[in-house]
Design an enzyme around this catalytic site. Structure first.
Site, PDB file in Angstrom:
ATOM      1  N   ASP A  12      11.572  -8.955  25.771  1.00 31.98           N
ATOM      2  CA  ASP A  12      11.794 -10.131  25.178  1.00 31.98           C
ATOM      3  C   ASP A  12      11.320 -11.406  26.124  1.00 31.98           C
ATOM      4  OD1 ASP A  12      12.843  -8.980  23.079  1.00 31.98           O
ATOM      5  OD2 ASP A  12      14.700  -8.694  23.791  1.00 31.98           O
ATOM      6  N   LYS A  15       5.743 -11.602  24.630  1.00 33.48           N
ATOM      7  CA  LYS A  15       4.355 -11.077  24.505  1.00 33.48           C
ATOM      8  C   LYS A  15       3.871 -11.289  23.229  1.00 33.48           C
ATOM      9  CE  LYS A  15       5.542  -6.939  25.329  1.00 33.48           C
ATOM     10  NZ  LYS A  15       6.898  -7.101  25.792  1.00 33.48           N
ATOM     11  N   THR A  16       4.641 -11.348  21.999  1.00 31.92           N
ATOM     12  CA  THR A  16       4.410 -11.415  20.638  1.00 31.92           C
ATOM     13  C   THR A  16       3.941 -12.707  20.608  1.00 31.92           C
ATOM     14  OG1 THR A  16       5.563  -9.361  20.142  1.00 31.92           O
ATOM     15  CG2 THR A  16       4.921 -10.890  18.280  1.00 31.92           C
ATOM     16  N   HIS A  17       4.814 -13.718  20.871  1.00 29.62           N
ATOM     17  CA  HIS A  17       4.582 -15.234  20.783  1.00 29.62           C
ATOM     18  C   HIS A  17       3.030 -15.395  21.420  1.00 29.62           C
ATOM     19  CE1 HIS A  17       4.805 -19.485  21.135  1.00 29.62           C
ATOM     20  NE2 HIS A  17       4.732 -19.449  22.360  1.00 29.62           N
ATOM     21  N   LYS A  37       0.121  -2.104  17.922  1.00 35.47           N
ATOM     22  CA  LYS A  37       1.198  -1.560  18.753  1.00 35.47           C
ATOM     23  C   LYS A  37       1.431  -0.184  18.692  1.00 35.47           C
ATOM     24  CE  LYS A  37       5.024  -4.030  19.251  1.00 35.47           C
ATOM     25  NZ  LYS A  37       5.132  -4.702  20.756  1.00 35.47           N
ATOM     26  N   SER A  41      10.156   0.037  19.285  1.00 42.92           N
ATOM     27  CA  SER A  41      11.504   0.240  18.880  1.00 42.92           C
ATOM     28  C   SER A  41      12.393  -0.867  18.478  1.00 42.92           C
ATOM     29  CB  SER A  41      12.287   1.030  20.007  1.00 42.92           C
ATOM     30  OG  SER A  41      12.053   0.200  21.344  1.00 42.92           O
ATOM     31  N   ASP A  52       8.284  -7.901  15.158  1.00 43.43           N
ATOM     32  CA  ASP A  52       6.835  -8.197  15.922  1.00 43.43           C
ATOM     33  C   ASP A  52       5.609  -7.746  15.284  1.00 43.43           C
ATOM     34  OD1 ASP A  52       8.518  -9.448  17.896  1.00 43.43           O
ATOM     35  OD2 ASP A  52       8.350  -7.839  19.399  1.00 43.43           O
ATOM     36  N   GLY A 116       1.870  -3.723  24.340  1.00 39.55           N
ATOM     37  CA  GLY A 116       2.765  -2.764  24.940  1.00 39.55           C
ATOM     38  C   GLY A 116       4.241  -3.009  24.367  1.00 39.55           C
ATOM     39  N   ALA A 117       5.200  -2.152  24.748  1.00 37.06           N
ATOM     40  CA  ALA A 117       6.515  -2.149  24.702  1.00 37.06           C
ATOM     41  C   ALA A 117       7.202  -2.288  25.753  1.00 37.06           C
ATOM     42  CB  ALA A 117       7.107  -0.888  23.797  1.00 37.06           C
TER      43      ALA A 117
END
Length: 230
Positions: A12, A15-17, A37, A41, A52, A116-117
């Site tokens: 959080d 990354k996705t932003h 991705k 989770s 995401d 990545g996660a």
């Protein structure tokens, strides 16, 4: 392989932003780009539109691509290996690597963003982390960090791990955190420690233009990204 692994210093942190803004900027420039991705989770199938993978799909211009982008989806907001176990599954790193390689091959000369996660050292399986997947793919990394107090230590720790594994760091992006120190001030304090890694800033909000980041990555990572198959 025409791929860039987007990882972070933690969970959080934006990354996705950053990935979404980068996708938009690449598309504006006429580059062929896709997103993948390997596992996610904390995925609520009743609210898939807020996930995401959905944000990535929208950035790509294909809102229906959520399940294609994220083939392994688990409900529990835990590390992927534990979330998978709660649903009776076991994650295998080789399977995720094979999927990513296949997706990159489909693009030919385009660029695949593999997001990545969690962070660099976050577990993917019971014995392997994101770093293991990065090394297996042989892809350069885009390292995303927040701008919160303490982020400099987290960035430098992540860089030590990546460089020890001989991973190429294509760029570092500081994504603005809520209620954090001044973004520019954080960047100025961090820059002397980066040992040449290019540094970019990502203010909060959808209005951020990742054009400079896109131009850098096209030149450094994917100079042939204009000839792929969408």
């Amino acid at each position: 392989m025409p791929a860039l692994f987007v990882t972070g210093t933690g969970t959080d942190i934006g990354k996705t932003h950053v990935s979404c803004a980068l996708i938009r900027a690449l598309k504006v420039r006429g580059a062929v780009v896709d997103a993948f991705k390997p596992v996610v989770s904390g995925f609520d199938p009743k609210d898939a539109a807020g996930s995401d993978p959905a944000r990535l799909a929208i950035a790509l211009g294909d809102p229906s691509a959520v399940f294609r982008i994220a083939p392994r989806r688990y409900r529990a907001p835990l590390s992927p290996n534990i979330a998978a176990q709660l649903e009776g599954e076991t994650l295998v790193l080789d399977d995720m690597v094979i999927d990513a390689v296949a997706r990159a091959a489909e693009l030919r000369d385009g660029l695949l963003l593999v997001e990545g996660a969690g962070g660099v050292m976050s577990p993917l399986t019971d014995t392997q982390t994101n770093l293991d997947m990065i090394v297996a793919l042989g892809a350069p990394v885009l390292l995303v960090a927040g701008s919160y107090l303490g982020t400099i230590s987290h960035v430098l720790t992540a860089l030590v791990a990546l460089r020890a594994a001989k991973v190429r760091v294509a760029a570092v992006v500081i994504s603005e955190s809520l209620d954090a120190p001044d973004l520019d001030q954080t960047a100025q304090a961090l820059a002397p420690f980066l040992d040449g890694a290019p540094l970019f800033l990502a203010p909060r909000g959808e209005s951020w233009d990742a054009g400079a980041l896109a131009d850098h990555l096209l030149a450094a990572v994917a100079p042939n990204a204009f000839g792929g198959t969408p």
